[in-house]
Design an enzyme around this catalytic site. Structure first.
Site, PDB file in Angstrom:
ATOM      1  N   SER A 132      10.569  70.292 -29.492  1.00  0.00           N
ATOM      2  CA  SER A 132      10.614  71.746 -29.620  1.00  0.00           C
ATOM      3  C   SER A 132       9.262  72.369 -29.339  1.00  0.00           C
ATOM      4  CB  SER A 132      11.064  72.144 -31.024  1.00  0.00           C
ATOM      5  OG  SER A 132      11.015  73.553 -31.134  1.00  0.00           O
TER       6      SER A 132
ATOM      7  N   LYS B 148      17.012  67.800 -34.417  1.00  0.00           N
ATOM      8  CA  LYS B 148      16.697  68.877 -33.456  1.00  0.00           C
ATOM      9  C   LYS B 148      17.842  69.894 -33.407  1.00  0.00           C
ATOM     10  CE  LYS B 148      14.602  71.327 -30.414  1.00  0.00           C
ATOM     11  NZ  LYS B 148      15.286  71.872 -29.379  1.00  0.00           N
TER      12      LYS B 148
ATOM     13  N   HIS C  45      17.406  72.046 -36.366  1.00  0.00           N
ATOM     14  CA  HIS C  45      16.251  72.921 -36.070  1.00  0.00           C
ATOM     15  C   HIS C  45      16.742  74.140 -35.279  1.00  0.00           C
ATOM     16  CE1 HIS C  45      13.331  74.382 -33.098  1.00  0.00           C
ATOM     17  NE2 HIS C  45      12.384  74.114 -33.967  1.00  0.00           N
ATOM     18  N   ASN C  46      17.546  73.893 -34.285  1.00  0.00           N
ATOM     19  CA  ASN C  46      18.025  75.004 -33.451  1.00  0.00           C
ATOM     20  C   ASN C  46      18.985  75.920 -34.207  1.00  0.00           C
ATOM     21  OD1 ASN C  46      16.551  73.660 -31.505  1.00  0.00           O
ATOM     22  ND2 ASN C  46      17.993  74.118 -29.885  1.00  0.00           N
TER      23      ASN C  46
ATOM     24  N   GLU D 155      16.886  78.057 -36.072  1.00  0.00           N
ATOM     25  CA  GLU D 155      16.303  78.999 -35.075  1.00  0.00           C
ATOM     26  C   GLU D 155      17.268  80.170 -34.816  1.00  0.00           C
ATOM     27  OE1 GLU D 155      14.674  77.023 -31.428  1.00  0.00           O
ATOM     28  OE2 GLU D 155      16.017  78.323 -30.329  1.00  0.00           O
TER      29      GLU D 155
END
Ligand code: 6PG
Length: 472
Positions: A130, A184, A187-188, A191
């Site tokens: 990222s 990940k 994480h997104n 986000e």
């Protein structure tokens, strides 16, 4: 003359791939890139301008130029291209060679690819990266998953190229199999939640407080100096001052209000649903991107469905304070929801995730980096098995202190007809989570009434069914 052999191979020389190559070469590693598109190969050669880096569109040349056992990084778009690249490479790879998929692959695809490559004793790692273009160039946050022993082969290089916070590298081994890609993905998802909340705040301040872009810039810049300090708040402040290249306006006022997505937020919601972990703010963020894309329908409805006329007439400064608290409150719930999902997924998929480490490597380089992550890290280092951040003393105190602000901000938005669904979702999540009693008894009664689905009682053990007075 002896032919040069390179430490690493990079497949996919788009912006991310190229920038990672430069970053690796800055740290003394030699890298050869491969891309079928010759213009990408030429760009890399021209931009690199040193013999630590080379590139080719000839696969044979690429493979022969690598040291053995080979280590090949793939930075290609997620989906079938990853399989195509693997299938093309596979006949030329041998035992102990290592393939690292550093794209945003779905974790279930990573599981399948792992199985497929295991048969030939080729090592595979799913690695989340990222930080966008600048992160790849100067230090991303790296989320590696796969066999720990294999990770150790590349740990030094990953640590060298990663972002650093207080000299600590923003990378660590996260777990086996698809652990890296799972982290990940979440994480997104976080986000998406943060971006939706920030855009709701923009709407509220623009519409209710009538703030212009310069005022918004000032407010967000100031927030970025306080407890809201984060990469997304920082870039948001700057977005408001960016001029349009085609007109005299600010670019923000010329961008079509229809959000696109590559799907990682949706995947987060899908998996959370299947694991029965509530992450409503992230779900709402996904739905709102979808709803924003119904631009024509929204414009048609706008003509004959007016909301309240009410304009905010109170003290604007006070509103900004409430909204700051509301954003802080909601942001905490998004991280809490993402972390709760990781905790459950870790158990379900046997990842053995350490949430303290995840918070630590998210403190730098990545899109969701924020000063709050230091405190999240502390919470999980004190209680590694914490199932929800809201259960920690430090975070429950923060929410208690900022709940007035979010209630006022939501109230103002409701009265003015400004949609703040993620903020409302955050508040409702908090109010539900802190409710020792919820009206789910009525849902159970209805289920038992129409479908004899049975229920449990709150005063004795067992499974019960009532003969309801059903209407004919
Ligand atoms: C990152 C970003 C990166 C990418 C997103 C955008 O961590 O660097 O998350 O991976 O910008 O995939 O996602 P959407 O296109 O779905 O908004």
């Amino acid at each position: 003359m002896k032919e040069q052999k390179f430490d690493y191979g990079m497949i996919g020389l788009g912006t991310m791939g190229r920038n990672l190559v430069y970053n690796m070469s800055d740290h003394g590693y030699t890298v050869i890139g491969f891309d079928k598109n010759n213009s990408q190969v030429e760009t890399l050669k021209k931009e690199a301008g040193n013999d630590k880096v080379s590139a080719t569109s000839n696969l044979d040349e690429f493979l022969k130029a690598l040291k053995t056992p080979k280590v090949i990084i793939m930075l290609v778009p997620a989906g079938k291209i990853v399989d195509e690249v693997i299938n093309e490479l596979k006949p030329f790879l041998s035992e102990d060679d290592l393939l690292m998929d550093c794209g945003n692959s779905h974790f279930t695809d990573t599981n399948k690819r792992n199985e497929q490559l295991e048969e030939s004793a080729i090592h595979f790692m799913g690695v989340g990266i990222s930080g966008g273009e600048l992160g790849a160039r100067h230090g991303p946050s790296i989320m590696p998953g796969g066999p720990k022993k294999v990770y150790e082969r590349v740990a030094k290089m990953l640590e060298a190229v990663s972002a650093k916070v207080n000299k600590e590298p923003c990378v660590t081994w996260l777990g086996p199999g698809s652990a890296g890609h799972y982290v990940k993905m979440v994480h997104n998802g976080i986000e998406y939640g943060l971006m939706q909340l920030i855009s709701e705040v923009y709407h509220l301040l623009k519409q209710c407080a009538g703030m212009n872009n310069d005022e918004l810039h000032t407010v967000f810049s100031k927030w970025n100096e306080g407890e809201l300090q984060s990469y997304l708040i920082e870039i948001t402040a700057d977005i408001f001052t960016q001029k349009d290249e085609l007109t005299d306006s600010r670019i923000i006022d010329k961008i079509l209000d229809s959000a696109k997505q590559n799907g990682t937020g949706t995947w987060t919601s899908e998996d959370a649903m299947s694991l029965q972990v509530p992450i409503p703010v992230i779900d709402i963020a996904v739905s709102m991107r979808d709803l924003s894309a119904y631009k024509k329908e929204r414009q048609a409805v706008q003509k004959n469905m007016q909301g309240p006329e009410t304009k905010f007439t109170g003290d604007k400064k006070e509103l900004v304070k409430w909204v700051e608290q509301a954003l802080y409150f909601s942001i905490i719930t998004v991280y809490a929801q993402g972390m709760a999902l990781l905790q459950s997924a870790s158990e379900k998929y046997n990842y053995g995730l350490k949430l303290e480490n995840i918070a630590a490597i998210w403190r730098g380089g990545c899109i969701i980096r924020a000063s709050l992550l230091e405190e999240i890290r502390t919470a999980f280092s004190q209680q590694p098995d914490l199932s929800n951040l809201l259960l920690s003393d430090a975070f429950s105190k923060k929410l208690m202190q900022s709940q007035i602000g979010i209630r006022k901000a939501v109230q103002t938005a409701v009265e003015s007809g400004v949609p703040v669904p993620a903020m409302m979702g955050a508040l409702a999540y908090f109010d539900s989570y802190r409710s020792g009693w919820l009206p789910a008894n009525l849902i159970q009664a209805q289920r038992d009434d129409f479908g004899a689905h049975t229920y449990e009682r709150n005063d004795r053990e067992g499974i019960f069914h009532t003969h309801w007075n059903q209407k004919k």
